[in-house]
Design an enzyme around this catalytic site. Structure first.
Site, PDB file in Angstrom:
ATOM      1  N   SER A  37       0.800  -1.229   0.000  1.00 46.27           N
ATOM      2  CA  SER A  37       0.000   0.000   0.000  1.00 46.27           C
ATOM      3  C   SER A  37       0.828   1.272   0.000  1.00 46.27           C
ATOM      4  O   SER A  37       0.338   2.333  -0.389  1.00 46.27           O
ATOM      5  CB  SER A  37      -0.952   0.017   1.199  1.00 46.27           C
ATOM      6  OG  SER A  37      -0.236  -0.160   2.409  1.00 46.27           O
ATOM      7  N   HIS A 262      -0.480   6.091   6.623  1.00 42.16           N
ATOM      8  CA  HIS A 262       0.012   5.832   5.276  1.00 42.16           C
ATOM      9  C   HIS A 262       0.305   7.150   4.558  1.00 42.16           C
ATOM     10  O   HIS A 262      -0.144   8.208   4.963  1.00 42.16           O
ATOM     11  CB  HIS A 262      -0.993   4.998   4.471  1.00 42.16           C
ATOM     12  CG  HIS A 262      -0.903   3.529   4.727  1.00 42.16           C
ATOM     13  ND1 HIS A 262      -1.156   2.973   5.960  1.00 42.16           N
ATOM     14  CD2 HIS A 262      -0.559   2.490   3.914  1.00 42.16           C
ATOM     15  CE1 HIS A 262      -1.001   1.657   5.892  1.00 42.16           C
ATOM     16  NE2 HIS A 262      -0.635   1.345   4.657  1.00 42.16           N
TER      17      HIS A 262
END
Length: 281
Positions: A37, A262
C-alpha cells in the site's frame, strides 16, 4: 512550491554496494512499480484500479515518478496488503479476487523497478497497538522487554522474507535499477493526541524501531546491487503531527478515503522526488 522543494531534497540518496548484476543507466525505458500500500497509495481516487482489490490510487508515488521520468512503458503492479512472497511466488488474495505474483509482469528489459515492501511482513501495527494511550498517560513501550524481543524477531522475519523477493526480481530484470523505498516516516519526535495517541518517549522509540527496520531493508537491498531510500529518516518533521505539511495520514483516518499512518498526496510527491533523484541517468 512543494514539488520544487521535494525535488531538491530527492537529489541525495544512499546507494548500496553493487552486486553481480550491472544495472544500466536510465534512458527512458520500462519502469515497473511493485509493492504494497505504500506504493499503491491507499488514498481514494475514483478510478478502476482503486476498486479492483489493490487500492491503487491514480496519483500514487509511482504514477508521479512516471510523470517525472517519462518512461516509454509504465507498469504498476503494486497492491495494498502485499507481502514479500506476493512479489514473486504466491498469489495475493484481495476483496476482488486473487492477484498473480507481481514479478510475472516484470519484463526482462525493465530499466527501473521501485519496490515498497516489508511493512506487512513485519506487521508493525502489532507493535504500535501496545503503545496507544490516552492524554497524559504513558504505556512505556520502550521499557517493555517482551515487546523489544518481538521487535527483533519481526524485523528479522521481514528481512528474511524480503531478501529472496528482491533476488527473484533481480533474476527477472538483471540490468534494472532496483530502488527500494523504506518503511516508517509517520512517527516523529512527539505524539499529538488524538492524531498520534502515543506518549512522546514511545513515539521516539517507535521512530527508532523503523530506523532498525530500514537498516534491515538496506541490507536486503545491497544483495541485489540496489538503491535504498530511507523514507523514515528522510521524512523527519513531516509526520501527522505536522499540521501544515504532513506526508502521512494520522490514526484518525477511517480507511475509506485514506489508510491511517500511510502516505498522503503530499507524501506521494515527496517520495516520488526521492525516487527520481535516485535514478542514475
Amino acid at each position: 512550491m512543494l514539488l520544487a522543494v521535494v525535488l531538491l531534497t530527492g537529489l541525495s540518496t544512499v546507494v548500496a554496494p553493487a552486486a553481480d548484476a550491472t544495472p544500466a543507466r536510465y534512458t527512458g525505458g520500462t519502469y515497473v512499480a511493485m509493492g504494497d500500500s505504500r506504493a499503491s497509495g491507499g488514498f481514494f481516487s475514483p478510478t478502476p484500479d482503486y476498486f479492483l482489490g489493490c487500492k491503487r490510487s491514480a496519483f500514487n508515488y509511482p504514477a508521479i515518478v512516471a510523470v517525472m521520468t517519462l518512461p516509454r512503458r509504465f507498469i504498476d503492479t503494486s497492491c495494498a496488503g502485499a507481502q514479500a512472497p506476493d512479489l514473486y511466488r504466491t498469489t495475493q488474495r484481495t476483496n476482488r479476487g486473487t492477484k498473480p505474483p507481481q514479478a510475472h509482469l516484470v519484463p526482462r528489459d525493465a530499466q527501473v523497478i521501485t519496490v515498497s515492501i516489508g511493512g506487512n511482513d513485519m506487521r508493525w501495527g502489532a507493535i504500535l497497538v501496545h503503545c496507544n494511550t490516552t492524554p497524559l498517560n504513558d504505556r512505556r513501550c520502550r521499557h517493555n522487554p517482551r515487546l523489544e524481543n518481538e521487535v527483533r524477531w519481526r524485523i528479522a522475519r521481514m528481512e528474511n522474507r524480503v531478501r529472496p523477493a528482491l533476488r527473484a526480481i533481480r533474476a527477472k530484470a538483471p540490468h534494472a535499477q532496483i530502488i527500494v523505498v523504506g518503511i516508517g516516516g509517520f512517527m516523529g519526535s512527539h505524539g499529538c493526541w488524538p492524531m498520534v495517541p502515543i506518549s512522546d518517549p514511545d513515539v521516539r522509540w517507535m521512530n527508532r524501531v523503523f530506523d532498525r527496520a530500514g537498516d534491515a531493508l538496506r541490507r536486503a537491498t545491497s544483495t541485489v546491487g540496489g538503491t535504498f531510500i530511507d523514507a523514515n529518516r528522510r521524512s523527519a518533521g513531516h509526520d501527522p503531527c505536522n499540521l501544515i505539511a504532513p506526508w502521512y495520514e494520522s490514526s484518525l483516518s477511517n480507511g475509506s478515503l485514506a489508510y491511517p499512518y500511510h502516505i498522503n498526496q503530499q507524501g506521494a510527491v515527496a517520495i516520488a522526488a526521492m525516487v527520481n533523484g535516485a535514478i542514475r541517468r
